[in-house]
Motif scaffolding. Structure first.
Motif, PDB file in Angstrom:
ATOM      1  N   GLN A   1       0.774  -1.243  -0.234  1.00  0.00           N
ATOM      2  CA  GLN A   1      -0.084  -0.061   0.109  1.00  0.00           C
ATOM      3  C   GLN A   1       1.032   1.269   0.129  1.00  0.00           C
ATOM      4  OE1 GLN A   1      -3.747  -0.525   1.927  1.00  0.00           O
ATOM      5  NE2 GLN A   1      -3.960   1.769   2.602  1.00  0.00           N
ATOM      6  N   CYS A   2       1.328   1.719   1.235  1.00  0.00           N
ATOM      7  CA  CYS A   2       2.292   2.796   1.061  1.00  0.00           C
ATOM      8  C   CYS A   2       3.557   2.276   0.648  1.00  0.00           C
ATOM      9  CB  CYS A   2       2.526   3.504   2.323  1.00  0.00           C
ATOM     10  SG  CYS A   2       3.510   2.497   3.764  1.00  0.00           S
ATOM     11  N   GLY A   3       3.843   1.103   1.130  1.00  0.00           N
ATOM     12  CA  GLY A   3       5.298   0.404   0.774  1.00  0.00           C
ATOM     13  C   GLY A   3       6.253   0.459   1.639  1.00  0.00           C
ATOM     14  N   TYR A   4       6.016   1.027   2.908  1.00  0.00           N
ATOM     15  CA  TYR A   4       7.065   1.518   3.656  1.00  0.00           C
ATOM     16  C   TYR A   4       7.634   0.262   4.406  1.00  0.00           C
ATOM     17  CZ  TYR A   4      10.196   4.036   6.760  1.00  0.00           C
ATOM     18  OH  TYR A   4      11.404   4.720   7.473  1.00  0.00           O
ATOM     19  N   CYS A   5       6.789  -0.811   4.589  1.00  0.00           N
ATOM     20  CA  CYS A   5       7.353  -1.948   5.541  1.00  0.00           C
ATOM     21  C   CYS A   5       7.679  -2.959   4.661  1.00  0.00           C
ATOM     22  CB  CYS A   5       6.119  -2.424   6.188  1.00  0.00           C
ATOM     23  SG  CYS A   5       4.805  -3.217   5.363  1.00  0.00           S
ATOM     24  N   GLN A   6       7.482  -2.978   3.159  1.00  0.00           N
ATOM     25  CA  GLN A   6       7.407  -3.902   2.472  1.00  0.00           C
ATOM     26  C   GLN A   6       9.089  -4.580   1.942  1.00  0.00           C
ATOM     27  OE1 GLN A   6       4.729  -5.557   1.511  1.00  0.00           O
ATOM     28  NE2 GLN A   6       3.237  -4.008   2.153  1.00  0.00           N
TER      29      GLN A   6
ATOM     30  N   CYS B   1       3.009  -3.833   9.644  1.00  0.00           N
ATOM     31  CA  CYS B   1       2.560  -3.085   8.555  1.00  0.00           C
ATOM     32  C   CYS B   1       1.406  -2.039   8.914  1.00  0.00           C
ATOM     33  CB  CYS B   1       1.840  -4.070   7.236  1.00  0.00           C
ATOM     34  SG  CYS B   1       1.194  -3.006   6.157  1.00  0.00           S
ATOM     35  N   ARG B   2       1.711  -0.795   8.842  1.00  0.00           N
ATOM     36  CA  ARG B   2       0.793  -0.047   9.288  1.00  0.00           C
ATOM     37  C   ARG B   2      -0.428   0.128   8.485  1.00  0.00           C
ATOM     38  NH1 ARG B   2       3.972   5.415   9.959  1.00  0.00           N
ATOM     39  NH2 ARG B   2       4.391   4.857   7.700  1.00  0.00           N
ATOM     40  N   CYS B   3      -0.397  -0.030   7.154  1.00  0.00           N
ATOM     41  CA  CYS B   3      -1.254  -0.271   6.404  1.00  0.00           C
ATOM     42  C   CYS B   3      -2.067  -1.470   6.337  1.00  0.00           C
ATOM     43  CB  CYS B   3      -0.712   0.044   4.822  1.00  0.00           C
ATOM     44  SG  CYS B   3       0.102   1.417   4.566  1.00  0.00           S
TER      45      CYS B   3
ATOM     46  N   THR C   1      -1.708  -4.537   5.129  1.00  0.00           N
ATOM     47  CA  THR C   1      -1.706  -5.573   4.037  1.00  0.00           C
ATOM     48  C   THR C   1      -1.689  -7.136   4.257  1.00  0.00           C
ATOM     49  OG1 THR C   1       0.889  -5.259   3.755  1.00  0.00           O
ATOM     50  CG2 THR C   1      -0.567  -3.631   2.757  1.00  0.00           C
TER      51      THR C   1
HETATM   52  S1  FES Z   1       2.466  -0.878   3.128  1.00  0.00           S
HETATM   53 FE1  FES Z   1       2.343   0.678   4.357  1.00  0.00          FE
HETATM   54  S2  FES Z   1       3.329   0.069   6.237  1.00  0.00           S
HETATM   55 FE2  FES Z   1       2.853  -1.611   5.273  1.00  0.00          FE
END
Ligand code: FES
Ligand code: FES
Length: 152
Positions: free
Chosen positions: A95-100, A130-132, A134
């Motif tokens: 989603q935001c990608g940060y954790c990926q 994952c804050r989003c 996913t």
């Molecule tokens: S995709 Fe956003 S924190 Fe995991």
């Protein structure tokens, strides 16, 4: 001066012995695919492989990893994407990608240990945050990657 191998390249780094590996990767070597999330080994955003084991790079010092082989998300694939990376695209996981990138590094190591995991085994082994939210797509992509690699 510490010698490490990063993504199959021998590198000397001149930093204080207690510098976290994550700082060396991001600030010294500009390998910014590995993320800082919590700094206390809780979220997994900073996961890399050290001698093929998944390790949270915010919580290990350069002194502790001297002489080790480190792989970051930048060095995970050789010529083609790995099955895990391809599954992440197929299932449109981020989603935001940060954790990926941390997720992909953790999952890549996990599937070597357990090539055909159940949902429960996935939930127990992969505790990256994952804050989003996913997680359902992550589970789906892990099964997809397991199949691609010959598991199920
Ligand atoms: S995709 Fe956003 S924190 Fe995991
Ligand atoms: S930044 Fe390393 S575990 Fe969160």
């Amino acid at each position: 001066m510490f010698e490490i191998s990063v993504n199959s390249k021998a590198i000397n780094v001149d930093v204080e012995p207690d510098t976290p590996l994550l700082w060396v990767l991001r600030d010294t070597l500009q390998l910014t695919g590995t993320k800082f999330g919590c700094g206390v080994s809780a979220c997994g955003a900073c996961t890399v492989h050290i001698d093929d084991e998944p390790v949270r790079s915010c919580s290990i010092t350069i002194e502790d990893v001297a002489g080790s082989n480190i792989t970051t998300i930048e060095g995970l694939a050789e010529e083609n994407l790995t099955a895990v990376q391809q599954a992440w695209i197929d299932e449109q996981v981020p989603q935001c990608g940060y954790c990926q990138s941390g997720m992909i590094m953790a999952v890549s190591a996990f599937l070597k240990e357990n090539p055909a995991p159940s949902d429960d085994e996935i939930d127990n082994a992969i505790d990256n945050i994952c804050r989003c939210g996913t997680y359902p797509r992550i589970r789906k992509a892990i099964h997809n990657a397991a199949k691609k690699q010959g598991g199920q």
